[in-house]
Design a protein around this motif. Structure first.
Motif, short mmCIF file in Angstrom:
data_model
loop_
_atom_site.label_atom_id
_atom_site.label_comp_id
_atom_site.label_asym_id
_atom_site.label_seq_id
_atom_site.Cartn_x
_atom_site.Cartn_y
_atom_site.Cartn_z
N HIS A 76 51.46 34.71 31.54
CA HIS A 76 52.68 33.90 31.68
C HIS A 76 52.55 32.71 32.59
O HIS A 76 53.30 31.67 32.28
N TYR A 77 51.93 32.82 33.52
CA TYR A 77 51.63 31.48 34.55
C TYR A 77 50.29 31.35 34.71
O TYR A 77 49.56 32.20 35.48
N HIS A 78 49.59 30.41 34.07
CA HIS A 78 48.26 30.02 34.04
C HIS A 78 47.66 28.63 34.36
O HIS A 78 46.75 28.29 34.03
N SER A 79 48.46 27.94 35.01
CA SER A 79 48.03 26.59 35.30
C SER A 79 47.25 26.75 36.52
O SER A 79 46.98 27.58 37.12
N THR A 80 46.67 25.36 36.68
CA THR A 80 45.48 25.44 37.96
C THR A 80 46.30 25.78 39.36
O THR A 80 45.37 26.21 40.30
N LEU A 81 47.55 25.57 39.22
CA LEU A 81 48.40 25.79 40.73
C LEU A 81 48.87 27.15 40.74
O LEU A 81 49.26 27.64 41.74
#
Length: 107
Positions: free
Chosen positions: A20-25
């Protein structure tokens, strides 16, 4: 396992990112108050969690509830809410957009 902590979720990587949430941040996991287990996000908890979602009560904000996926440092809710989206241990940036979801985790 992420830094010796079990982190549940869908397709969890070595820094706690998920489907679901996989950005670098996106590098934190939240220990859910209801089951006391780390999940990558509220969507992962909804899909594979205890089925009894509860937010952290304010009188328990001193307890460890957030895991930095970069270094494994555990932050209390108070520490996390005051950290300005940066790990106080390793200085890795956290996704500031997570603050839009804090009501799903913290009362």
């Amino acid at each position: 396992m992420v830094h010796r902590h079990a982190v549940k979720g869908i397709s969890v990587d070595a820094e706690t990112r998920c489907a679901h949430y996989h950005s670098t941040l996106d590098r934190i996991a939240i220990k859910f108050y209801c089951c006391q287990e780390y999940f990558s996000c509220f969507e992962c908890h909804k899909a594979a969690g205890c089925g009894s979602h509860q937010v952290w009560p304010k009188d328990r904000f001193h307890e460890k509830a957030v895991l930095c996926g970069t270094c494994g440092h555990e932050l209390s809710v108070d520490d996390y809410l005051a950290c300005a989206s940066t790990c106080p241990n390793c200085s890795s940036p956290f996704n500031p957009g997570c603050s839009l979801h804090k009501h799903l985790y913290f009362g």
